[in-house]
Design a protein around this motif. Structure first.
Motif: not given
Length: 109
Positions: A52-56, A97-103, A108-109
């Motif tokens: 979550a921190q990375y995505i943010a 990468q798999m986990q981040i791509q999944r999130l 974006t939706s």
């Protein structure tokens, strides 16, 4: 103790024997210069809060680790080929990468 891509290893040895044989490890040790990067990637692969921190804010996430510029850039981009070329075990960046791509599509939706 050697934390690795999905196992933790502890090794005991009795040394000094004349008959001691040298064998290469099945999974080699993490290169010392990749420990911080591997820790960050391992966190992305296995820790929802770190993801979550990375995505943010990927750059702020990367700044939490003592990374040289090339590793920081590769982490921010999750540039798997570059990370593997640096010497990381390929499964570590793959899982991150798999986990981040999944999130990312959820964000974006």
């Amino acid at each position: 103790m050697d934390p690795s891509w999905h196992h933790n290893y502890a090794s005991l040895a009795w040394i000094g024997s004349d008959s001691e044989q040298h064998h290469a490890a099945h999974y080699p040790s993490i290169k010392p210069e990749l420990v911080e990067l591997t820790s960050a990637l391992h966190g992305l692969a296995h820790d929802a809060d770190m993801r979550a921190q990375y995505i943010a804010d990927a750059a702020a996430f990367a700044d939490r680790f003592a990374l040289p510029p090339d590793q920081r850039d590769a982490l921010i981009k999750l540039d798997m080929p570059s990370i593997v070329k640096m010497g990381a075990h390929p499964l570590v960046p793959f899982l991150a990468q798999m986990q981040i791509q999944r999130l990312r599509p959820q964000r974006t939706s």
